[in-house]
Scaffold this active site. Structure first.
Site, PDB file in Angstrom:
ATOM      1  N   LYS A  60       0.853  -1.194   0.000  1.00 28.58           N
ATOM      2  CA  LYS A  60       0.000   0.000   0.000  1.00 28.58           C
ATOM      3  C   LYS A  60       0.886   1.240   0.000  1.00 28.58           C
ATOM      4  CE  LYS A  60      -3.874   1.982   2.668  1.00 28.58           C
ATOM      5  NZ  LYS A  60      -4.673   1.823   3.906  1.00 28.58           N
ATOM      6  N   SER A  85      -9.605   1.713   2.887  1.00 26.15           N
ATOM      7  CA  SER A  85      -8.767   2.453   1.972  1.00 26.15           C
ATOM      8  C   SER A  85      -7.715   1.607   1.252  1.00 26.15           C
ATOM      9  CB  SER A  85      -8.052   3.577   2.721  1.00 26.15           C
ATOM     10  OG  SER A  85      -7.171   3.062   3.688  1.00 26.15           O
ATOM     11  N   SER A 102      -9.754  -0.427   7.062  1.00 22.65           N
ATOM     12  CA  SER A 102      -9.128  -0.241   5.747  1.00 22.65           C
ATOM     13  C   SER A 102      -8.440  -1.467   5.166  1.00 22.65           C
ATOM     14  CB  SER A 102      -8.122   0.911   5.806  1.00 22.65           C
ATOM     15  OG  SER A 102      -8.799   2.143   5.762  1.00 22.65           O
TER      16      SER A 102
END
Lengths: 95, 500
Positions: free
Chosen positions: B79, B154, B178
């Site tokens: 990420k 996210s 997330s």
């Protein structure tokens, strides 16, 4: 409800530049989010302690000694600044 | 053999048996990214050269018949809010568009120590602020199961990349769901570890008392392998802890139990009634209830429990998170790093001011701050900074922030009480499957409600897992498994049962 003046005051505290349109939008949106958040006022918390972290934390200490880092790391950190003069970080005058 | 659909264990075996080389493997993934990611848009940056050279190192070790760690040569995605030295790290924000990481996050150091191949950095909602991955300043990631739907957020890029076989496993971060929400929307396994289990050093901070780095993987075993690789005490994160039996004697109980399946009836499962609410998609409820039934049929004891303060969790979470966000994001001031287009000279376009008026010149330091931040941050980030600044400001601190922290205590006590009589808690991961792109972008509150089943685990610091447990049409449904502190092993073993 949050007023226009409050939105402007908060924006200044947060150091955020906002457009007129956005100020209006935030008046409405922040009010509706805070309205939802008001539900936490329904319970009595007068005898409850606040939790800042999920678990019991101890102070973590270490010897007050400088840890050696490669000089290249310091250079990299200085390089990351948007404006510099030599190895100094350049900012607008404060006073 | 389709190399990109293998799990970590299968890939490792393949490498050991020389069925394929690490270089072939890395090339297969890079080719697939090139071909498939045009429509999915899960990667922000792909590291072709460094991935190939890392793969060669693993191949050399194998050729020399040296022992290789489980993650050696395993292609993974990271990420883009976790720092990889020498590589761009944007956090999905314009303000960090050209920022290059000066050091590795501790979790990245751990992956590199095993020889993992880092394929690239994945898309996210800007600074982790979102539940759909639509708040990225750069691209909108799509759900591989249905390109008209969001991947969840996210860590949407990481979840979509794992689901579309664009990487073998991935790292994400979870502040209020997330990792787990996108894992459930994309039908992969996502683990949010116990707060403190994984070092946060090198993770671009969102809300520091809630953030945790964790794995997204193709099955529970893979999630466990990655979790074990990245967890542990780190001197650079004073909230990280050693996973030590001495501190947490309960940790290994289940591991011993799970080895003998017969003893499953010793593990007690709690079903919190507050998580089966009106307004939930009935098909989701049916699939989740069926998954629970599977555990019952295996002889595990199921008990209805109550977590009475659940309805306050989301409000408390959004207040605490926004407050911490407003403090953490104060560092993006246009002085030390990131973009600052306005530090010198006149901007011909005119810049934003706090009072909404446009000014043509940058006269002082305050102007630099206002304009760098006003322009560099996206809409949702500005909204959260505003909310958090408000809830921390004089006159409102006690009514909002402090009160939310007290609610946090009550939520934690609910779990403590429940865990006295049960071992794991099962809930739906989300009341609905993946929603359409653009469906919730105009109403921030509706978007916030996506996290309704997620945030309590973050507030209480508990480990929580999202496991795929069925599908509605093309869209996956996730089961959430919450465990006692540092009982990752227990929830992962519980999750594995669904895979059989």
């Amino acid at each position: 409800m949050i007023s226009k003046q409050e939105v402007q005051h908060i924006a200044k505290l947060a150091r955020l530049g906002l457009s007129q349109k956005e100020i209006k939008k935030f008046e409405k949106e922040l009010s509706s989010i805070l309205d939802y958040a008001k539900k936490i006022k329904k319970i009595d918390v007068s005898k409850v302690r606040a939790t800042t972290h999920p678990f019991f934390l101890e102070n973590v200490t270490r010897e007050d000694r400088v840890k050696k880092q490669k000089p290249t790391l310091a250079n990299k950190l200085v390089e990351a600044t948007p404006e510099k003069k030599g190895r100094y970080v350049k900012v607008k005058s404060v006073l | 053999m389709n190399l990109t659909s293998l799990t970590i264990t299968q890939t490792h075996q393949g490498l050991l048996k020389k069925k394929f080389s690490a270089l072939e493997l890395a090339k297969a993934y890079l080719r697939r990214i090139e071909k498939e990611d045009k429509k999915i848009c899960s990667f922000l940056t792909v590291f072709k050269q460094s991935a190939l050279s890392q793969a060669k190192i693993t191949d050399d070790l194998i050729l020399q018949n040296r022992k290789i760690p489980l993650l050696a040569g395993i292609p993974c995605a990271i990420k883009d809010n976790i720092l990889v030295k020498g590589k761009r790290c944007t956090a999905g924000s314009k303000i960090l568009e050209n920022y290059t990481a000066s050091y590795d996050a501790t979790s990245i150091e751990f992956l590199k120590a095993q020889g993992a191949v880092i394929l690239g950095k994945t898309n996210l909602d800007e600074f982790g602020h979102g539940s759909s991955c639509e708040n990225s300043a750069f691209i909108k990631t799509r759900n591989p199961h249905d390109l008209s739907k969001v991947p969840g957020g996210s860590s949407g890029g990481s979840a979509a990349a794992v689901a579309a076989d664009l990487c073998c496993c991935a790292l994400g971060s979870d502040t209020g769901g997330s990792i787990r929400l996108p894992a459930s929307f994309c039908g992969v396994v996502g683990l949010k570890p116990t707060y403190g289990a994984v070092s946060r050093y090198g993770l671009i901070a969102m809300a520091s008392s809630l953030d945790q780095i964790g794995p997204l993987a193709k099955n529970a075993e893979d999630a466990k392998i990655v979790f074990q690789a990245i967890s542990g005490k780190d001197p650079f994160d004073s909230t990280s802890v050693e996973l030590d039996k001495k501190i947490h004697p309960v940790k290994c109980r289940f591991a011993a139990i799970s080895r003998t399946a017969k003893l499953f009836n010793r593990v007690k499962i709690g079903i919190p009634k507050e998580y089966f609410v009106k307004g939930m998609n009935p098909k989701v409820e049916k699939i989740v209830r069926n998954a629970i039934k599977k555990y019952e049929e295996m002889g595990m004891k199921i008990e209805e429990i109550s977590l009475p303060h659940t309805e306050y969790a989301l409000a408390a979470y959004y207040l605490i998170m926004a407050s911490e966000v407003s403090a953490n994001l104060a560092r993006y001031d246009g002085i030390r790093f990131g973009s600052s287009k306005t530090n010198s000279g006149i901007n011909p376009f005119g810049k934003l001011r706090v009072d909404g008026e446009r000014s043509r010149t940058i006269k002082n330091l305050l102007d630099v701050y206002l304009q760098t931040r006003g322009e560099g941050f996206g809409e949702e980030v500005r909204r959260r900074i505003m909310l958090g600044t408000y809830t921390l400001s004089a006159g409102y601190y006690e009514a909002y922030y402090l009160r939310a922290q007290k609610i946090r205590t009550l939520i934690k006590q609910d779990f403590d009480k429940a865990f006295q009589k049960i071992d794991v808690i099962l809930t739906p991961a989300s009341p609905v499957p993946a929603f359409g792109l653009g469906e919730k972008t105009t109403d921030p509150l509706a978007m916030y409600l996506s996290d309704i089943f997620m945030v309590a685990a973050n507030l209480a610091g508990l480990p929580a897992l999202s496991m795929p447990c069925g599908k509605i049409g093309k869209l996956p449904v996730g089961l959430q498994i919450i465990g006692k502190p540092f009982n990752e092993e227990t929830i992962l073993e519980t999750g594995k049962i669904l895979e059989n």
